[in-house]
Design a protein around this motif. Structure first.
Motif, PDB file in Angstrom:
ATOM      1  N   ARG A  85       0.489 -28.544 -10.336  1.00  0.00           N
ATOM      2  CA  ARG A  85      -0.654 -28.220 -11.198  1.00  0.00           C
ATOM      3  C   ARG A  85      -1.308 -26.897 -10.811  1.00  0.00           C
ATOM      4  O   ARG A  85      -2.464 -26.654 -11.118  1.00  0.00           O
ATOM      5  CB  ARG A  85      -1.695 -29.347 -11.148  1.00  0.00           C
ATOM      6  CG  ARG A  85      -1.263 -30.543 -11.934  1.00  0.00           C
ATOM      7  CD  ARG A  85      -2.224 -31.709 -11.992  1.00  0.00           C
ATOM      8  NE  ARG A  85      -3.558 -31.512 -11.503  1.00  0.00           N
ATOM      9  CZ  ARG A  85      -4.617 -31.182 -12.263  1.00  0.00           C
ATOM     10  NH1 ARG A  85      -4.463 -30.984 -13.561  1.00  0.00           N
ATOM     11  NH2 ARG A  85      -5.809 -31.069 -11.724  1.00  0.00           N
ATOM     12  N   GLY A  86      -0.549 -26.039 -10.127  1.00  0.00           N
ATOM     13  CA  GLY A  86      -1.061 -24.721  -9.795  1.00  0.00           C
ATOM     14  C   GLY A  86      -1.896 -24.686  -8.533  1.00  0.00           C
ATOM     15  O   GLY A  86      -2.895 -23.964  -8.476  1.00  0.00           O
ATOM     16  N   TYR A  87      -1.490 -25.462  -7.511  1.00  0.00           N
ATOM     17  CA  TYR A  87      -2.267 -25.505  -6.278  1.00  0.00           C
ATOM     18  C   TYR A  87      -2.182 -24.195  -5.499  1.00  0.00           C
ATOM     19  O   TYR A  87      -3.040 -23.928  -4.666  1.00  0.00           O
ATOM     20  CB  TYR A  87      -1.790 -26.668  -5.409  1.00  0.00           C
ATOM     21  CG  TYR A  87      -1.837 -27.990  -6.132  1.00  0.00           C
ATOM     22  CD1 TYR A  87      -3.062 -28.555  -6.498  1.00  0.00           C
ATOM     23  CD2 TYR A  87      -0.676 -28.671  -6.485  1.00  0.00           C
ATOM     24  CE1 TYR A  87      -3.118 -29.754  -7.181  1.00  0.00           C
ATOM     25  CE2 TYR A  87      -0.723 -29.874  -7.161  1.00  0.00           C
ATOM     26  CZ  TYR A  87      -1.939 -30.421  -7.515  1.00  0.00           C
ATOM     27  OH  TYR A  87      -1.999 -31.599  -8.192  1.00  0.00           O
ATOM     28  N   LEU A  88      -1.157 -23.386  -5.779  1.00  0.00           N
ATOM     29  CA  LEU A  88      -1.054 -22.070  -5.164  1.00  0.00           C
ATOM     30  C   LEU A  88      -1.597 -20.980  -6.080  1.00  0.00           C
ATOM     31  O   LEU A  88      -2.337 -20.092  -5.641  1.00  0.00           O
ATOM     32  CB  LEU A  88       0.408 -21.769  -4.825  1.00  0.00           C
ATOM     33  CG  LEU A  88       0.886 -22.093  -3.416  1.00  0.00           C
ATOM     34  CD1 LEU A  88       2.380 -21.832  -3.286  1.00  0.00           C
ATOM     35  CD2 LEU A  88       0.126 -21.278  -2.382  1.00  0.00           C
ATOM     36  N   SER A  89      -1.242 -21.039  -7.352  1.00  0.00           N
ATOM     37  CA  SER A  89      -1.594 -19.950  -8.274  1.00  0.00           C
ATOM     38  C   SER A  89      -3.105 -19.787  -8.425  1.00  0.00           C
ATOM     39  O   SER A  89      -3.583 -18.672  -8.661  1.00  0.00           O
ATOM     40  CB  SER A  89      -0.958 -20.205  -9.643  1.00  0.00           C
ATOM     41  OG  SER A  89      -1.412 -21.435 -10.201  1.00  0.00           O
ATOM     42  N   ARG A  90      -3.855 -20.860  -8.253  1.00  0.00           N
ATOM     43  CA  ARG A  90      -5.303 -20.747  -8.399  1.00  0.00           C
ATOM     44  C   ARG A  90      -5.962 -20.061  -7.203  1.00  0.00           C
ATOM     45  O   ARG A  90      -7.172 -19.828  -7.220  1.00  0.00           O
ATOM     46  CB  ARG A  90      -5.918 -22.129  -8.613  1.00  0.00           C
ATOM     47  CG  ARG A  90      -5.816 -23.081  -7.461  1.00  0.00           C
ATOM     48  CD  ARG A  90      -6.342 -24.467  -7.798  1.00  0.00           C
ATOM     49  NE  ARG A  90      -5.532 -25.128  -8.806  1.00  0.00           N
ATOM     50  CZ  ARG A  90      -5.650 -26.420  -9.120  1.00  0.00           C
ATOM     51  NH1 ARG A  90      -6.549 -27.176  -8.518  1.00  0.00           N
ATOM     52  NH2 ARG A  90      -4.879 -26.963 -10.044  1.00  0.00           N
ATOM     53  N   HIS A  91      -5.146 -19.735  -6.171  1.00  0.00           N
ATOM     54  CA  HIS A  91      -5.671 -19.024  -5.005  1.00  0.00           C
ATOM     55  C   HIS A  91      -5.031 -17.647  -4.825  1.00  0.00           C
ATOM     56  O   HIS A  91      -5.395 -16.916  -3.902  1.00  0.00           O
ATOM     57  CB  HIS A  91      -5.438 -19.840  -3.737  1.00  0.00           C
ATOM     58  CG  HIS A  91      -6.093 -21.189  -3.749  1.00  0.00           C
ATOM     59  ND1 HIS A  91      -7.466 -21.347  -3.766  1.00  0.00           N
ATOM     60  CD2 HIS A  91      -5.569 -22.446  -3.763  1.00  0.00           C
ATOM     61  CE1 HIS A  91      -7.758 -22.640  -3.788  1.00  0.00           C
ATOM     62  NE2 HIS A  91      -6.630 -23.319  -3.783  1.00  0.00           N
ATOM     63  N   ILE A  92      -4.076 -17.287  -5.686  1.00  0.00           N
ATOM     64  CA  ILE A  92      -3.400 -15.995  -5.570  1.00  0.00           C
ATOM     65  C   ILE A  92      -4.191 -14.937  -6.330  1.00  0.00           C
ATOM     66  O   ILE A  92      -4.451 -15.088  -7.528  1.00  0.00           O
ATOM     67  CB  ILE A  92      -1.959 -16.078  -6.118  1.00  0.00           C
ATOM     68  CG1 ILE A  92      -1.168 -17.154  -5.358  1.00  0.00           C
ATOM     69  CG2 ILE A  92      -1.272 -14.731  -6.003  1.00  0.00           C
ATOM     70  CD1 ILE A  92      -1.012 -16.883  -3.882  1.00  0.00           C
ATOM     71  N   LEU A  93      -4.558 -13.864  -5.654  1.00  0.00           N
ATOM     72  CA  LEU A  93      -5.378 -12.818  -6.274  1.00  0.00           C
ATOM     73  C   LEU A  93      -4.492 -11.761  -6.931  1.00  0.00           C
ATOM     74  O   LEU A  93      -3.387 -11.464  -6.460  1.00  0.00           O
ATOM     75  CB  LEU A  93      -6.273 -12.163  -5.229  1.00  0.00           C
ATOM     76  CG  LEU A  93      -7.246 -13.087  -4.491  1.00  0.00           C
ATOM     77  CD1 LEU A  93      -8.052 -12.293  -3.477  1.00  0.00           C
ATOM     78  CD2 LEU A  93      -8.166 -13.805  -5.468  1.00  0.00           C
ATOM     79  N   ALA A  94      -4.990 -11.178  -8.008  1.00  0.00           N
ATOM     80  CA  ALA A  94      -4.256 -10.133  -8.715  1.00  0.00           C
ATOM     81  C   ALA A  94      -4.068  -8.903  -7.836  1.00  0.00           C
ATOM     82  O   ALA A  94      -3.117  -8.138  -8.036  1.00  0.00           O
ATOM     83  CB  ALA A  94      -4.996  -9.758 -10.002  1.00  0.00           C
ATOM     84  N   GLU A  95      -4.951  -8.691  -6.868  1.00  0.00           N
ATOM     85  CA  GLU A  95      -4.807  -7.554  -5.957  1.00  0.00           C
ATOM     86  C   GLU A  95      -3.635  -7.729  -5.006  1.00  0.00           C
ATOM     87  O   GLU A  95      -3.147  -6.760  -4.421  1.00  0.00           O
ATOM     88  CB  GLU A  95      -6.091  -7.349  -5.150  1.00  0.00           C
ATOM     89  CG  GLU A  95      -7.292  -6.904  -5.965  1.00  0.00           C
ATOM     90  CD  GLU A  95      -7.963  -8.077  -6.681  1.00  0.00           C
ATOM     91  OE1 GLU A  95      -7.519  -9.238  -6.479  1.00  0.00           O
ATOM     92  OE2 GLU A  95      -8.923  -7.829  -7.439  1.00  0.00           O
ATOM     93  N   CYS A  96      -3.184  -8.969  -4.856  1.00  0.00           N
ATOM     94  CA  CYS A  96      -2.087  -9.272  -3.934  1.00  0.00           C
ATOM     95  C   CYS A  96      -0.753  -9.383  -4.665  1.00  0.00           C
ATOM     96  O   CYS A  96       0.277  -8.931  -4.163  1.00  0.00           O
ATOM     97  CB  CYS A  96      -2.399 -10.563  -3.187  1.00  0.00           C
ATOM     98  SG  CYS A  96      -1.146 -11.086  -1.999  1.00  0.00           S
ATOM     99  N   VAL A  97      -0.758 -10.001  -5.836  1.00  0.00           N
ATOM    100  CA  VAL A  97       0.458 -10.210  -6.632  1.00  0.00           C
ATOM    101  C   VAL A  97       0.223  -9.681  -8.035  1.00  0.00           C
ATOM    102  O   VAL A  97      -0.744 -10.071  -8.702  1.00  0.00           O
ATOM    103  CB  VAL A  97       0.841 -11.701  -6.684  1.00  0.00           C
ATOM    104  CG1 VAL A  97       2.035 -11.913  -7.600  1.00  0.00           C
ATOM    105  CG2 VAL A  97       1.141 -12.233  -5.287  1.00  0.00           C
TER     106      VAL A  97
END
Length: 332
Positions: A85-97
């Motif tokens: 359910r996006g347990y990683l994507s909700r913490h990935i910042l656009a500045e990083c990826v």
């Protein structure tokens, strides 16, 4: 945001049965029913209170994302394998990826996955055992609490390495072998007492000693592997099992029993309470062992070991080594 749907997913049993009917043995042992796991995830995602069971995977996703931030690099193309359910994507910042591709077997979970503001995402309905990203197309591959349900883990690792660019990185977490040892032993003791034998009610998990070997076998270098244990309290064994179902972490092994009798469940609950409940405390503990690992695809800019035989000091002289004039010398 782009959502691309692939062909309907096949069950793991059908291709295996076809191979065996032709007299061909599969290259790996098939333990988990991937279609059953997909259905379990679909049922969990469609539940009205699905967010109530996110506490464990949300915390581990946050901890894994923190390991990504430790790498001081901007990743142009990344993929989250088995995103749930996006347990990683909700913490990935656009500045990083810059761009993140999410994959999962459950269409409903994939639809519910969200990212942070500004993060470009694409979603693909895809099994972790059937990855087909272009070779050398990704800078980063991540996965949180999904790979422990993969049958061919060495093959999965090899495909991930193949799709990574040189000097690309693979960061993931999965449940380790000591996960739910309290529940496992309680159910086994209860069945031995009631039926004179045991059944596999808890799915097998990968041992930490095997992860490094599997990553090396796949060709990853500069490995970092560590473990963490989370102990969570529950009122009784039954609340634990209910939460595991809500997380879609219930058993999906092919040889799992069709049902568990009421008397065995009651006996297992009593054994759990007797063996693992702490004195003067209500409830029972449940241990989750999480294995985190980082592996790099070989690249030209990575540090390389010196050639064998180029050392100037013997290891037996380490205790005598002194530094003088910028040169390493041994005491006489």
């Amino acid at each position: 945001m782009m959502i691309r749907k692939c062909q309907p997913l096949l069950t793991a049993a059908k291709p295996i049965l076809l191979l065996r009917s032709l007299g061909v043995q599969p290259a790996h042992q098939v333990i988990f029913d991937r279609n059953t796991k997909r259905l379990q995830k679909e049922r969990a995602a469609l539940s009205a209170d699905v967010a109530l069971y996110d506490y464990l995977k949300e915390e581990i996703g946050f901890r894994l994302a923190d390991r990504i931030f430790d790498i001081k690099r901007e990743f142009k193309a990344a993929a989250d394998i088995g995103c749930n359910r996006g347990y990683l994507s909700r913490h990935i910042l656009a500045e990083c990826v810059e761009h993140l591709t999410l994959t999962d077997t459950s269409a409903t979970m994939l639809e519910q996955a969200e990212g942070t503001p500004g993060l470009k995402m694409a979603k693909i309905l895809k099994d972790e055992e059937d990855l087909d990203f272009d070779d050398n197309s990704l800078d980063l591959v991540i996965s949180s609490l999904s790979l422990h349900w993969v049958n061919d883990l060495p093959g999965c690792f090899a495909k991930i390495k193949q799709c990574l660019k040189p000097d690309g990185v693979f960061i993931a977490s999965l449940f380790g072998g000591d996960t739910l040892y309290e529940l496992r032993s309680s159910l086994q003791l209860a069945e031995l007492e009631r039926k004179g034998g045991i059944s596999p009610h808890i799915s097998p998990f990968t041992q930490i000693r095997d992860i490094g070997s599997l990553l090396n076998r796949a060709g990853f270098t500069m490995l970092t592997i560590d473990t963490d244990e989370m102990v969570i309290g529950y009122p009784t064994m039954f609340e634990l099992m209910w939460d595991l179902k809500g997380m879609a972490e219930n058993n999906a092994a092919f040889n799992r029993p069709a049902h568990l009798s009421r008397e065995t469940m009651l006996a297992a609950s009593a054994i759990y309470q007797e063996l693992y409940a702490k004195a003067n405390e209500t409830g029972v503990p449940a241990t989750f062992q999480i294995i985190y690992f980082v592996g790099w695809k070989p690249g030209p800019n990575q540090p390389q070991p010196l050639e064998r035989g180029t050392g100037e000091v013997s290891l037996k002289d380490l205790g005598k080594i002194i530094e003088k004039g910028g040169k390493v010398q041994t005491e006489t």
